[in-house]
Every structure is written in structure tokens, then in C-alpha cells.
Write an enzyme that holds these catalytic residues in place. Structure first.
Site, mmCIF file in Angstrom:
data_model
loop_
_atom_site.group_PDB
_atom_site.id
_atom_site.type_symbol
_atom_site.label_atom_id
_atom_site.label_comp_id
_atom_site.label_asym_id
_atom_site.label_seq_id
_atom_site.Cartn_x
_atom_site.Cartn_y
_atom_site.Cartn_z
ATOM 1 N N ARG A 92 0.828 -1.216 0.000
ATOM 2 C CA ARG A 92 0.000 0.000 0.000
ATOM 3 C C ARG A 92 0.855 1.255 0.000
ATOM 4 O O ARG A 92 0.450 2.278 -0.495
ATOM 5 C CB ARG A 92 -0.974 0.000 1.160
ATOM 6 C CG ARG A 92 -0.389 0.550 2.405
ATOM 7 C CD ARG A 92 -1.365 1.095 3.380
ATOM 8 N NE ARG A 92 -2.110 2.243 2.962
ATOM 9 C CZ ARG A 92 -1.645 3.502 2.934
ATOM 10 N NH1 ARG A 92 -0.395 3.730 3.200
ATOM 11 N NH2 ARG A 92 -2.427 4.493 2.591
ATOM 12 N N ARG A 121 -6.612 3.096 5.010
ATOM 13 C CA ARG A 121 -5.362 3.861 4.886
ATOM 14 C C ARG A 121 -5.559 4.917 3.794
ATOM 15 O O ARG A 121 -5.042 4.810 2.707
ATOM 16 C CB ARG A 121 -4.198 2.922 4.560
ATOM 17 C CG ARG A 121 -3.886 1.929 5.673
ATOM 18 C CD ARG A 121 -3.213 2.525 6.889
ATOM 19 N NE ARG A 121 -1.851 2.939 6.665
ATOM 20 C CZ ARG A 121 -0.813 2.113 6.646
ATOM 21 N NH1 ARG A 121 -1.009 0.825 6.790
ATOM 22 N NH2 ARG A 121 0.401 2.561 6.447
ATOM 23 N N PRO A 122 -6.378 5.943 4.059
ATOM 24 C CA PRO A 122 -6.661 6.948 3.030
ATOM 25 C C PRO A 122 -5.391 7.701 2.634
ATOM 26 O O PRO A 122 -4.395 7.679 3.368
ATOM 27 C CB PRO A 122 -7.653 7.879 3.712
ATOM 28 C CG PRO A 122 -7.390 7.722 5.172
ATOM 29 C CD PRO A 122 -6.971 6.295 5.351
ATOM 30 N N ILE A 123 -5.467 8.356 1.473
ATOM 31 C CA ILE A 123 -4.348 9.223 1.072
ATOM 32 C C ILE A 123 -4.880 10.630 0.791
ATOM 33 O O ILE A 123 -4.336 11.376 -0.027
ATOM 34 C CB ILE A 123 -3.590 8.662 -0.156
ATOM 35 C CG1 ILE A 123 -4.521 8.453 -1.350
ATOM 36 C CG2 ILE A 123 -2.852 7.374 0.188
ATOM 37 C CD1 ILE A 123 -3.773 8.159 -2.649
ATOM 38 N N ASP A 124 -5.957 10.986 1.504
ATOM 39 C CA ASP A 124 -6.574 12.309 1.267
ATOM 40 C C ASP A 124 -5.608 13.449 1.527
ATOM 41 O O ASP A 124 -5.576 14.446 0.791
ATOM 42 C CB ASP A 124 -7.842 12.473 2.111
ATOM 43 C CG ASP A 124 -7.562 12.241 3.594
ATOM 44 O OD1 ASP A 124 -6.888 11.240 3.926
ATOM 45 O OD2 ASP A 124 -7.998 13.051 4.416
ATOM 46 N N LEU A 125 -4.739 13.301 2.528
ATOM 47 C CA LEU A 125 -3.777 14.385 2.823
ATOM 48 C C LEU A 125 -2.719 14.482 1.724
ATOM 49 O O LEU A 125 -2.276 15.582 1.357
ATOM 50 C CB LEU A 125 -3.113 14.139 4.184
ATOM 51 C CG LEU A 125 -4.069 14.065 5.391
ATOM 52 C CD1 LEU A 125 -3.304 13.746 6.661
ATOM 53 C CD2 LEU A 125 -4.860 15.357 5.540
ATOM 54 N N ILE A 328 -2.855 6.032 16.569
ATOM 55 C CA ILE A 328 -2.506 6.269 15.166
ATOM 56 C C ILE A 328 -3.359 5.435 14.214
ATOM 57 O O ILE A 328 -3.932 5.966 13.256
ATOM 58 C CB ILE A 328 -0.994 5.993 14.920
ATOM 59 C CG1 ILE A 328 -0.130 6.817 15.879
ATOM 60 C CG2 ILE A 328 -0.637 6.253 13.450
ATOM 61 C CD1 ILE A 328 -0.181 8.323 15.689
ATOM 62 N N ARG A 398 8.116 -8.844 5.319
ATOM 63 C CA ARG A 398 7.940 -7.506 4.725
ATOM 64 C C ARG A 398 8.878 -6.505 5.387
ATOM 65 O O ARG A 398 9.339 -5.556 4.772
ATOM 66 C CB ARG A 398 6.500 -7.026 4.908
ATOM 67 C CG ARG A 398 5.486 -7.618 3.956
ATOM 68 C CD ARG A 398 4.165 -6.895 4.087
ATOM 69 N NE ARG A 398 4.393 -5.469 4.118
ATOM 70 C CZ ARG A 398 3.687 -4.606 4.890
ATOM 71 N NH1 ARG A 398 2.734 -5.063 5.675
ATOM 72 N NH2 ARG A 398 3.950 -3.324 4.873
#
Ligand code: EPZ
Length: 417
Positions: A92, A121-125, A328, A398
Site C-alpha cells: 500500500r 489507509r486513506p491518502i486524502d492528505l 494512530i 515484509r
């Protein structure tokens, strides 16, 4: 990936080198998209997340070569701006490529990174910052397409949350934008500073990385760079958790004690003894841990969310009860049900965990739900009486180069089966 078999209760003694930081090398690999020549990344950990990033670079047209722990990247052949869905799904944090691809190609397209094991896990910022720098953004059918008609233009940007990824993407988009970008309420994690150090060695002009206000003066282009990745502070924290749970005396080499002050202070409160030099830490644990005052995960320099799961495993055999608040991520406690298989007494309510220490854990068969949950189960298995089997260990691969090798070298009875 094979399962891991652990025979618990063996003390850990000896010294171990801590690998390069996963969360530093990933944005730096993305940053090479902006570079004009071959880059050499030293102390690069061999992780599946690094392999996924290399796959993306090669898909875009770069040439990559691993020699030992040096990853060499020739970005000159990059001629694509799309990260296909299958590669996005592998990792991601591929969204970190957005700013760099936009800076080099003037456009970028990824499939929405979607959620992950830790919750949405947005990526709006990230998107808001890139729009502010001049990108037109179309989100359609699970794809995010960005386009800059007249090039990226430096601006003042305030992040509503000091997001690590959003700070990194903003820096990557700003380094070759026209004019000056100011990032307010920027993330202060050491990995941000390491990214800035890499970019500055390629000719970028960045001031204040590691503080909450970062200034980026756009330059025309970046050159090549050679850079050594900083030590992985979360791997260091994991090894501290291991020895605190089994007892013993270990030396962590190639670490930066300044990056893990919040972690050292907590394990000291729990009863571990520490001594340090500028690049090593010695940890002694020769008595049962004590519970600690309420733990709250925070952005840096607060206690890091990624070090929480292993700490909870250590505290599950401490004397007393600890309250742990995760601030978080929404879904950080998925591994707790697996931890209970060892006999741990941990109750969770939303983002709060109450850890009632028990005298001993017993070996169990368990499955890793995510990267840091997996490392926490390994900590529990090392402390537990009897044998344990840990499944779905691909999650651990990972972020940990070879934790089985490292722990075995310290005297732990652990092997792949
Ligand atoms: C980075 O993730 C790390 N990953 C994470 O490590 C780490 O836990 C996290 O920072 C916090 O330190 C990498 O560096 C590759 P954030 P990132 O943006 O950038 C919300 C590990 O195990 N948010 O600081 O994704 C987000 O949902 C991994 O090594 C938005 O709402 O973290 C989360 O709740 C796990 N909108 C919070 O902010 C956004 O646009 C923190 O996210 C971006 C984030």
C-alpha cells in the site's frame, strides 16, 4: 513462506547488527524516480516491501541491481507514469511514488491503495497537498489520476495531521517544483530527515526536515546520489522486546539511540538496564518485567505505533497491569486474539488494550495478521514455555531482513520449518 518453530524460554545473549530502516528506504527508492543518474542505496535491507518497490521502478522503466546490501538504480529509462493495480496491491505504501512520478512525468496514475490490515489507509492528505502544488486530480473507478498542465508550483501547505507519507509525497513533489514550498505541521520522524538527506545529496534544496516546518526550494533537476540508509528503529525496538521477554544481555550494533528515546525510557521503567554509545545500545534484562504507566502511541518523538505490538507481548508477562492506548491506526490490535493463544490476558476495547501480566506464557500455534503483529507473536513465542509454530510469516518478511537468523545467533531456539 515457511512457518517458524520456536522453543521458548532461552535467554538471549550476544550482539546483533540492526538492518537499514524499511520506512526510510521505501520513500528513498521512490525518490530515485526524480534523479538524473545512477543512485546507490547502501545498508538497504532485503525485504519483500523493497522487492515490491523495485518491481514498480522496473515497471516504470528503471534498471535496478542488488549487490549485497547495496541497491543500485538507474532511473534514466523511466518512461511510464502508471502503477498497475497488481503492483499497488502488493504494497500500500506504493502511494509514495505519486509525488516523484508527478515531478518527473507531469502526470501519475495509481489504483486507490485501499485499506490494509491496520484499517482504512486513506491518502486524502497526500492528494490535498499535490492539488495545492498544481495537480489536477481525478478519482474514478478506484483509480487516482494526477496531471499538471503547467508544472508544479511551490506553495505553503498545512497538513491537518503530521502524516509521514503525506509529508514525504509533498517533499517529493516540491523538490523540482517552480518556487518555494513550505510544509507546516510536517511529520518529524527520522525517516523524513533521511529522505531529505538523500534528496539533498542529489542536489535538492530542503531545510528543516525533522522539524514540523519544512522549506523546499524547487530546483530544475536532481543528479545521481549515493546514500546509506539509517538504522531501523522499529527493528531495534523489536529486539529490545525480545530480550526483555526472555531475559539476557544483548548489544544492538549500528543503531541511533536518539531515534528510540521513547522506547528506551519505557523498557527502563519496566525494569531493563541500558547503556549506549553513539551507534550501539546494550540491553540487560535479568528480572521479571514490571507493568508501566499508561502507554500512548504518538507521532515522533512520542512512542511509535509500530513498536506497540511487541511491547504488549513483553508486558503480557510483566508483574502488574498496563493500559495501552493506540492513537494512530484504527485496527492495530488484530494480533491480540492470536496472542491470547499463548495464555496472555489482554482485553481490548476500541483503541485501548488492558494488559494484565501473567507469570508464564505457554507455546501455541498462531498466525501473523500483519507485519508488527507477527513480530509480537514471535516475541511471545520466545518467552513461552514449550514449542510454538508461527504461520503466515510472509508478513514478517515484509519488514525484517532475517529475524530468525538474528535471534538464533543470540541464542534463541528458532528456525524455519
Ligand atoms: C508510515 O505509514 C509507516 N509506513 C508506518 O509503518 C507507520 O506506522 C506510520 O508511518 C506512522 O508512523 C511507511 O513509512 C512505509 P501516516 P503512513 O500517514 O505514512 C491517517 C510499518 O509497520 N492518514 O503517518 O501510512 C492514516 O490512516 C508501517 O512499518 C489519513 O487519514 O502513516 C493513519 O491513521 C505501518 N490520511 C494515520 O494518518 C492520509 O492522507 C497515520 O498515517 C494519510 C494518513
Amino acid at each position: 513462506m515457511p512457518d517458524i518453530l520456536v522453543e521458548g524460554t532461552y535467554k538471549l545473549n550476544g550482539s546483533v547488527k540492526v538492518q537499514g530502516a524499511k520506512n526510510s528506504v521505501l520513500p528513498i527508492i521512490a525518490a530515485t524516480v526524480l534523479c538524473g543518474g545512477v543512485c546507490h542505496i547502501e545498508n538497504c535491507p532485503k525485504l519483500s516491501d523493497v522487492d515490491a518497490s523495485v518491481k514498480i521502478l522496473e515497471h516504470l522503466g528503471a534498471k535496478c541491481h542488488f549487490s549485497g546490501n547495496i541497491l543500485s538504480i538507474d532511473p534514466s529509462g523511466i518512461n511510464d507514469y502508471v502503477i498497475p493495480d497488481n503492483l499497488m496491491r502488493e504494497m500500500r505504501s506504493s502511494s509514495l511514488f505519486l509525488g516523484a512520478i508527478l515531478g518527473r512525468m507531469g502526470k501519475a496514475r495509481i489504483s486507490s491503495p485501499g485499506g490494509c490490515e491496520l484499517g482504512p489507509r486513506p491518502i486524502d492528505l497526500h492528494i490535498k497537498s499535490l492539488k495545492c502544488l498544481g495537480a489536477d486530480v481525478i478519482e474514478h473507478n478506484g483509480c487516482v489520476s494526477l496531471d499538471v498542465q503547467n508544472g508544479l508550483i511551490g506553495k505553503e501547505i498545512h497538513l491537518s495531521f503530521p502524516s509521514v507519507g503525506a509529508t514525504e509525497n509533498t517533499i517529493l513533489a516540491a523538490v523540482t517544483a517552480k518556487g518555494v514550498t513550505i510544509i507546516d505541521n510536517a511529520a518529524k520522524e527520522p525517516e523524513i530527515e533521511d529522505l531529505a538527506d538523500f534528496l539533498k545529496s542529489a542536489g535538492a534544496k530542503i531545510y528543516g526536515a525533522g522539524n514540523d516546518r519544512i522549506i523546499v526550494e524547487g530546483v530544475k533537476r536532481l543528479s545521481s546520489a549515493t546514500h546509506k540508509i539509517i538504522p531501523d528503529r522499529i527493528v531495534a525496538a523489536t529486539y529490545i522486546s525480545c530480550v526483555s521477554s526472555t531475559g539476557g544481555d544483548i548489544e544492538l550494533k549500528d543503531v541511533n539511540p536518539a531515534h528510540i528515546r521513547s522506547i528506551i525510557s519505557l523498557y527502563k521503567e519496566a525494569g531493563c538496564e541500558f547503556s549506549e554509545t553513539t551507534d550501539s545500545i546494550r540491553v540487560k534484562s535479568n528480572r521479571r518485567l514490571k507493568s508501566v504507566s499508561t502507554v500512548r502511541t504518538l507521532t515522533y518523538p512520542g512512542f511509535p505505533t509500530d513498536a506497540g505490538p511487541a511491547l504488549i507481548s513483553s508486558l503480557s508477562i510483566a508483574k502488574g497491569t498496563t493500559i495501552f492506548v493506540e492513537n494512530i491506526f484504527q485496527n492495530r490490535f488484530r494480533y491480540i486474539d492470536e496472542l491470547k493463544r499463548f495464555g496472555a490476558n489482554v482485553q481490548t476495547e476500541d483503541r485501548v488494550a488492558i494488559i494484565k501480566g501473567v507469570k508464564n506464557l505457554s507455546g501455541a500455534v498462531c498466525e501473523c495478521p500483519d507485519l508488527r503483529g507477527g513480530s509480537a507473536l514471535l516475541v511471545a513465542a520466545l518467552a513461552a514455555r514449550g514449542n510454538s509454530v508461527i504461520k503466515k510469516t510472509e508478513h514478517i518478511k515484509r519488514g525484517y531482513e532475517d529475524i530468525v537468523f538474528d535471534i538464533s545467533n543470540l541464542g534463541g531456539h528458532i528456525l524455519y520449518i
